[in-house]
Design a protein around this motif. Structure first.
Motif, PDB file in Angstrom:
ATOM      1  N   GLY A  73       0.660  -1.396  -0.058  1.00  0.00           N
ATOM      2  CA  GLY A  73      -0.099   0.358   0.124  1.00  0.00           C
ATOM      3  C   GLY A  73       0.961   0.877  -0.429  1.00  0.00           C
ATOM      4  N   LEU A  74       2.206   1.216  -0.363  1.00  0.00           N
ATOM      5  CA  LEU A  74       2.970   2.764  -0.004  1.00  0.00           C
ATOM      6  C   LEU A  74       2.292   3.353  -1.557  1.00  0.00           C
ATOM      7  CD1 LEU A  74       6.533   0.962   0.594  1.00  0.00           C
ATOM      8  CD2 LEU A  74       4.988   2.880   2.052  1.00  0.00           C
ATOM      9  N   GLY A  75       2.802   4.574  -0.985  1.00  0.00           N
ATOM     10  CA  GLY A  75       2.127   5.717  -2.167  1.00  0.00           C
ATOM     11  C   GLY A  75       0.937   6.076  -1.723  1.00  0.00           C
ATOM     12  N   GLY A  76      -0.177   5.470  -0.805  1.00  0.00           N
ATOM     13  CA  GLY A  76      -0.837   5.722  -1.043  1.00  0.00           C
ATOM     14  C   GLY A  76      -1.636   7.211  -0.130  1.00  0.00           C
ATOM     15  N   GLU A  77      -2.812   7.601  -0.515  1.00  0.00           N
ATOM     16  CA  GLU A  77      -3.115   8.957   0.068  1.00  0.00           C
ATOM     17  C   GLU A  77      -3.352   8.398   1.790  1.00  0.00           C
ATOM     18  OE1 GLU A  77      -6.564  10.608  -2.076  1.00  0.00           O
ATOM     19  OE2 GLU A  77      -5.467  10.684  -4.301  1.00  0.00           O
ATOM     20  N   THR A  78      -3.876   7.771   1.854  1.00  0.00           N
ATOM     21  CA  THR A  78      -4.032   7.809   3.086  1.00  0.00           C
ATOM     22  C   THR A  78      -2.441   7.898   4.079  1.00  0.00           C
ATOM     23  OG1 THR A  78      -3.665   5.032   3.405  1.00  0.00           O
ATOM     24  CG2 THR A  78      -5.854   5.780   2.971  1.00  0.00           C
ATOM     25  N   GLN A  79      -1.610   7.810   3.711  1.00  0.00           N
ATOM     26  CA  GLN A  79      -0.308   7.656   4.392  1.00  0.00           C
ATOM     27  C   GLN A  79       0.468   8.105   4.316  1.00  0.00           C
ATOM     28  OE1 GLN A  79       0.022   3.795   7.196  1.00  0.00           O
ATOM     29  NE2 GLN A  79       2.363   4.182   7.494  1.00  0.00           N
ATOM     30  N   ASN A  80       1.588   9.147   5.268  1.00  0.00           N
ATOM     31  CA  ASN A  80       2.704   9.834   4.371  1.00  0.00           C
ATOM     32  C   ASN A  80       4.147   8.999   4.379  1.00  0.00           C
ATOM     33  OD1 ASN A  80       1.089  12.209   4.077  1.00  0.00           O
ATOM     34  ND2 ASN A  80       0.878  12.388   6.071  1.00  0.00           N
ATOM     35  N   GLY A  81       3.634   7.869   5.658  1.00  0.00           N
ATOM     36  CA  GLY A  81       4.633   7.261   5.468  1.00  0.00           C
ATOM     37  C   GLY A  81       4.708   5.362   4.938  1.00  0.00           C
ATOM     38  N   PRO A  82       6.348   4.942   5.098  1.00  0.00           N
ATOM     39  CA  PRO A  82       5.437   3.437   5.411  1.00  0.00           C
ATOM     40  C   PRO A  82       4.284   2.803   6.196  1.00  0.00           C
ATOM     41  CG  PRO A  82       8.035   4.080   6.083  1.00  0.00           C
ATOM     42  CD  PRO A  82       7.043   5.137   6.675  1.00  0.00           C
ATOM     43  N   HIS A  83       3.947   1.638   5.347  1.00  0.00           N
ATOM     44  CA  HIS A  83       2.931   0.343   6.384  1.00  0.00           C
ATOM     45  C   HIS A  83       3.260  -0.154   6.867  1.00  0.00           C
ATOM     46  CE1 HIS A  83       0.441   1.785   2.967  1.00  0.00           C
ATOM     47  NE2 HIS A  83      -0.498   2.227   4.299  1.00  0.00           N
ATOM     48  N   ARG A  84       2.599  -0.182   8.587  1.00  0.00           N
ATOM     49  CA  ARG A  84       2.638  -1.610   9.594  1.00  0.00           C
ATOM     50  C   ARG A  84       2.318  -2.548  10.029  1.00  0.00           C
ATOM     51  NH1 ARG A  84       6.462   2.865  13.861  1.00  0.00           N
ATOM     52  NH2 ARG A  84       7.827   3.964  12.240  1.00  0.00           N
ATOM     53  N   TRP A  85       2.821  -3.419   9.338  1.00  0.00           N
ATOM     54  CA  TRP A  85       1.417  -4.217  10.413  1.00  0.00           C
ATOM     55  C   TRP A  85       1.938  -5.582  10.646  1.00  0.00           C
ATOM     56  CZ3 TRP A  85      -2.848  -4.368   7.313  1.00  0.00           C
ATOM     57  CH2 TRP A  85      -2.885  -3.829   6.359  1.00  0.00           C
ATOM     58  N   LYS A  86       2.256  -5.675  12.301  1.00  0.00           N
ATOM     59  CA  LYS A  86       2.371  -5.789  13.464  1.00  0.00           C
ATOM     60  C   LYS A  86       1.295  -7.385  13.688  1.00  0.00           C
ATOM     61  CE  LYS A  86       4.303  -5.045  17.390  1.00  0.00           C
ATOM     62  NZ  LYS A  86       4.467  -4.045  19.234  1.00  0.00           N
ATOM     63  N   ILE A  87       2.346  -8.698  13.749  1.00  0.00           N
ATOM     64  CA  ILE A  87       1.572  -9.354  14.368  1.00  0.00           C
ATOM     65  C   ILE A  87       1.440  -9.721  15.958  1.00  0.00           C
ATOM     66  CG2 ILE A  87       1.799 -12.108  14.422  1.00  0.00           C
ATOM     67  CD1 ILE A  87       0.804 -11.522  12.562  1.00  0.00           C
ATOM     68  N   TRP A  88      -0.143 -10.011  16.624  1.00  0.00           N
ATOM     69  CA  TRP A  88      -0.105 -10.522  17.690  1.00  0.00           C
ATOM     70  C   TRP A  88       0.199 -11.830  17.897  1.00  0.00           C
ATOM     71  CZ3 TRP A  88      -0.494  -5.658  17.078  1.00  0.00           C
ATOM     72  CH2 TRP A  88      -1.106  -4.730  18.213  1.00  0.00           C
ATOM     73  N   PHE A  89       0.378 -12.583  19.027  1.00  0.00           N
ATOM     74  CA  PHE A  89      -0.105 -14.058  19.257  1.00  0.00           C
ATOM     75  C   PHE A  89      -1.137 -14.009  19.502  1.00  0.00           C
ATOM     76  CE2 PHE A  89       0.030 -17.170  22.783  1.00  0.00           C
ATOM     77  CZ  PHE A  89       0.406 -18.269  22.045  1.00  0.00           C
ATOM     78  N   GLY A  90      -1.944 -15.197  18.994  1.00  0.00           N
ATOM     79  CA  GLY A  90      -3.435 -15.324  19.142  1.00  0.00           C
ATOM     80  C   GLY A  90      -4.177 -16.379  19.536  1.00  0.00           C
ATOM     81  N   GLY A  91      -3.218 -17.315  20.202  1.00  0.00           N
ATOM     82  CA  GLY A  91      -3.268 -18.930  20.793  1.00  0.00           C
ATOM     83  C   GLY A  91      -1.910 -19.487  19.725  1.00  0.00           C
ATOM     84  N   GLU A  92      -1.839 -20.904  20.622  1.00  0.00           N
ATOM     85  CA  GLU A  92      -1.098 -22.260  19.396  1.00  0.00           C
ATOM     86  C   GLU A  92      -1.778 -22.664  18.461  1.00  0.00           C
ATOM     87  OE1 GLU A  92       1.046 -23.908  23.185  1.00  0.00           O
ATOM     88  OE2 GLU A  92      -0.832 -24.260  23.857  1.00  0.00           O
ATOM     89  N   VAL A  93      -2.866 -23.022  18.906  1.00  0.00           N
ATOM     90  CA  VAL A  93      -3.491 -23.718  17.393  1.00  0.00           C
ATOM     91  C   VAL A  93      -4.177 -22.462  16.086  1.00  0.00           C
ATOM     92  CG1 VAL A  93      -6.107 -24.569  17.154  1.00  0.00           C
ATOM     93  CG2 VAL A  93      -5.336 -24.720  19.130  1.00  0.00           C
ATOM     94  N   ASN A  94      -2.988 -23.418  15.318  1.00  0.00           N
ATOM     95  CA  ASN A  94      -2.883 -22.753  13.577  1.00  0.00           C
ATOM     96  C   ASN A  94      -2.378 -21.544  14.166  1.00  0.00           C
ATOM     97  OD1 ASN A  94      -6.103 -24.160  13.102  1.00  0.00           O
ATOM     98  ND2 ASN A  94      -4.676 -24.001  12.183  1.00  0.00           N
ATOM     99  N   GLY A  95      -1.607 -21.175  14.703  1.00  0.00           N
ATOM    100  CA  GLY A  95      -0.023 -20.339  15.245  1.00  0.00           C
ATOM    101  C   GLY A  95       0.930 -20.557  14.875  1.00  0.00           C
TER     102      GLY A  95
END
Length: 654
Positions: free
Chosen positions: A189-211
């Motif tokens: 999504g870089l270059g879009g109008e919604t953000q002036n800098g790099p996009h950041r996608w961070k992962i949370w540990f949701g659980g062990e099953v399919n982790g």
């Protein structure tokens, strides 16, 4: 799986290890496999029920038709709770803020959107079971996504990682490990109008099953974006909180309605059988069920995310190694349980949780924080003509070849000891192997077998002598495997009788085990030795350990190469044996003495005791548990002690 990955896991099979040992105690000693003062069986199934994969859009769209009714009902319940608990002395501004964002306990009522707070067991035995086996869910905050008559499923909210996610060249989602602990910046999504800098996608540990560690990771995204595009690809969890897929989140960002920082990406889910969940809540007090508004949930999520460039402006829970404990404490305070929260801080379980989070969630520091072995196996190649080494005077500690496993001399008679790394590979699971001393009895084509020498049990083995008298030998725990299949297809539970006595050797008693100076005896030979008054040097052992061989560098050799164990020089075996001979039958009074002898023998096993002590490490070399002054090595020692207490002592206490 690499050596560095192995200690990270908090897998269900680790929880079952306590059950295996319990069965061993039942089968061999014939005792009740639980503490009479604490409910035990339900703990073994905690958090890890067989959970069917939960698709992002599985929550019924039909539920959206009742949005207003549900919203009104939840707000109405919150108003009732506030009116019952109103404090007239509270500052009006604070009271106004509390009324904007609310959280309250709902008894035992669980619904989609409920918050389930995990609390440590008030029973010290069960708390240790949890800390040794299923530490990753300690003090977790779980958002319930589905609640039915059979299963409850959800995601853990307070376990951030420092890895990110991006779209690969083939359009598939990929996890990205940060190079220096920063949130991953990628080109989605870089270059879009919604953000002036790099996009950041961070992962949370949701659980062990399919982790993160599974073969089929399951990713879902929470958000509070209310645009038409967002609603079309999302499902409502509670009013104001929505669930979508990663592809859905990308579409919302590409539409210009949101930034990646408006999403929380969770990998994995957790779940329970409904009956198991309620049994744990009612009998053990392990859960508080909370209803909260969307603002409270977003506030809690933001505590464990740091988007600021200045780190000191971030909450401590933005560091994955803190495992979201501050967020847990804040939510406990919000529901009026601050005393309970603060009384359970800085305990053994919290230290174990920090260590789990350091290995499993904080990928950028994994290699630096994990200990490195100070010793390696001496590599001695075979002769050019391919002939085998002469085994007559073979000492595996100095002559073992690892260049050609197919021509490797047998490991029988080798003694190994648990890793000397400051961050023990057996800190978070199989703690009985921490600083253990093991004698290899068999090294076949398919697997290696050995017995742990340093763990006493509470039991004895009785012998009827020829003179009509009866005598006993203390029984030792040799490992988690209980039986083997004989040639007739019958399962046999063996008892191993070993000695290192020169007097018994000169008497022709026993068969030598390699070049170890230790001899294996038959039961008839044991009786003969006992009749001669030579019982002090005999070890009776039940249970053994098995290392399967699959491919190159496997079996016990693979364990050594992966730095889970180290070789003990043959010259030190007799000294180790003599120290362990001083151990006494296990009891509350002898536990610490036996553990001291175990550590003493483990130190001597390295070239006569040349191992560094905690005090001899330089300050910058000593590895500390995150947020504490506790050495990781000391924590591992305590974990091993508690493992003995839970598995070999407490299970038989009356």
């Amino acid at each position: 799986m690499t050596a560095n990955q192995r200690p990270m896991h908090c897998m269900f099979i680790r929880v079952l290890k306590i059950l295996i040992v319990s069965l061993w105690m039942n089968a061999i000693i014939g005792v009740q496999a639980w503490s009479p003062n604490c409910v035990y069986a339900s703990k073994l199934s905690r958090h890890n029920e067989a959970v069917a994969p939960l698709t992002t859009m599985q929550l019924s769209k039909a539920s959206l038709d009742g949005d207003n009714v549900e919203d009104d009902w939840r707000d109405f319940r919150a108003q009732l709770v506030r009116s019952e608990n109103r404090d007239t002395t509270t500052n009006p501004k604070d009271r106004e803020r509390d009324e904007e964002h609310w959280a309250y306990e709902t008894g035992d009522f669980v619904e989609r959107g409920s918050i389930v707070i995990s609390v440590p067991s008030s029973c010290s035995f069960l708390d240790d079971v949890d800390s040794l086996n299923s530490i990753c869910y300690r003090k977790s905050i779980v958002l319930v996504l589905d609640a039915s008559a059979n299963f409850i499923q959800g995601i853990v909210l307070n376990r951030p990682t420092n890895i990110g996610v991006k779209e690969g060249t083939d359009g598939m989602m990929q996890f990205v490990q940060p190079g220096h602990g920063e949130i991953v910046e990628n080109e989605i999504g870089l270059g879009g109008e919604t953000q002036n800098g790099p996009h950041r996608w961070k992962i949370w540990f949701g659980g062990e099953v399919n982790g993160v560690y599974s073969d089929s990771p399951q990713v879902m995204c929470l958000h509070s974006v209310v645009s038409d595009k967002a609603q079309s690809v999302s499902d409502e969890v509670i009013p104001g909180i929505y669930l979508t897929s990663f592809a859905g989140a990308q579409k919302i960002v590409q539409s210009g309605d949101a930034n990646p920082s408006d999403f929380w990406i969770f990998c994995g889910i957790c779940g329970w059988e409904t009956n198991t969940f309620y049994r744990e809540m009612h009998e053990e007090g392990l859960w508080h069920i909370v209803s909260a508004d969307s603002g409270t949930i977003v506030e809690e999520l933001n505590m464990v995310r740091c988007e600021d460039a200045v780190a000191e402006n971030c909450d401590i829970d933005a560091d994955p190694m803190n495992a979201g404990l501050h967020t847990w404490e804040m939510l406990m305070e919000k529901i009026g349980r601050s005393d309970e929260a603060h009384n359970s801080s800085d305990e053994f379980g919290d230290l174990m949780l920090h260590e789990w989070a350091t290995g499993a969630l904080s990928f950028a520091v994994a290699d630096a924080r994990r200990g490195v072995m100070t010793e390696t196996i001496t590599q001695v190649g075979l002769d050019d003509d391919g002939s085998f080494l002469d085994l007559a005077n073979y000492d595996p500690a100095y002559d073992m070849t690892i260049k050609n496993e197919s021509r490797e001399p047998t490991m029988v008679g080798t003694m190994i000891r648990g890793s000397s790394a400051q961050r023990s590979p057996y800190l978070l699971y199989d703690q009985g192997f921490h600083k253990s001393l093991i004698l290899i009895l068999r090294d076949g084509d398919d697997h290696s077998e050995g017995v742990i020498l340093n763990h006493m049990t509470t039991s004895k083995v009785s012998f009827d002598l020829e003179d009509g008298k009866t005598t006993e030998l203390n029984l030792r725990y040799g490992g988690p495997t209980l039986t083997y299949e004989d040639e007739d297809g019958n399962y046999v539970m063996p008892t191993f009788y070993l000695h290192s006595s020169s007097a018994l050797r000169d008497d022709g008693i026993g068969v030598p085990i390699g070049s170890s100076g230790i001899y294996k005896m038959t039961k008839k030979e044991v009786v003969k030795a006992l009749m001669s008054g030579l019982s002090e040097d005999i070890f009776a052992i039940q249970g053994f350990s098995v290392w399967n061989k699959r491919g190159d560098h496997s079996g016990v050799v693979g364990e050594i190469e992966n730095e889970y164990f180290e070789l003990v020089p043959t010259s030190q075996i007799k000294t180790v044996w003599d120290i362990l001979s001083e151990q006494k039958v296990l009891s509350p009074d002898t536990l610490d003495f036996n553990m001291m002898k175990c550590r003493q023998a483990w130190i001597v096993a390295k070239d006569g005791g040349a191992a560094l002590t905690d005090e001899e490490y330089d300050d910058d070399e000593v590895v500390k548990v995150f947020g504490s002054d506790i050495n990781v090595e000391s924590l591992a020692d305590e974990a091993a002690r508690r493992w003995v207490n839970v598995n070999l002592l407490s299970l038989v206490e009356e």
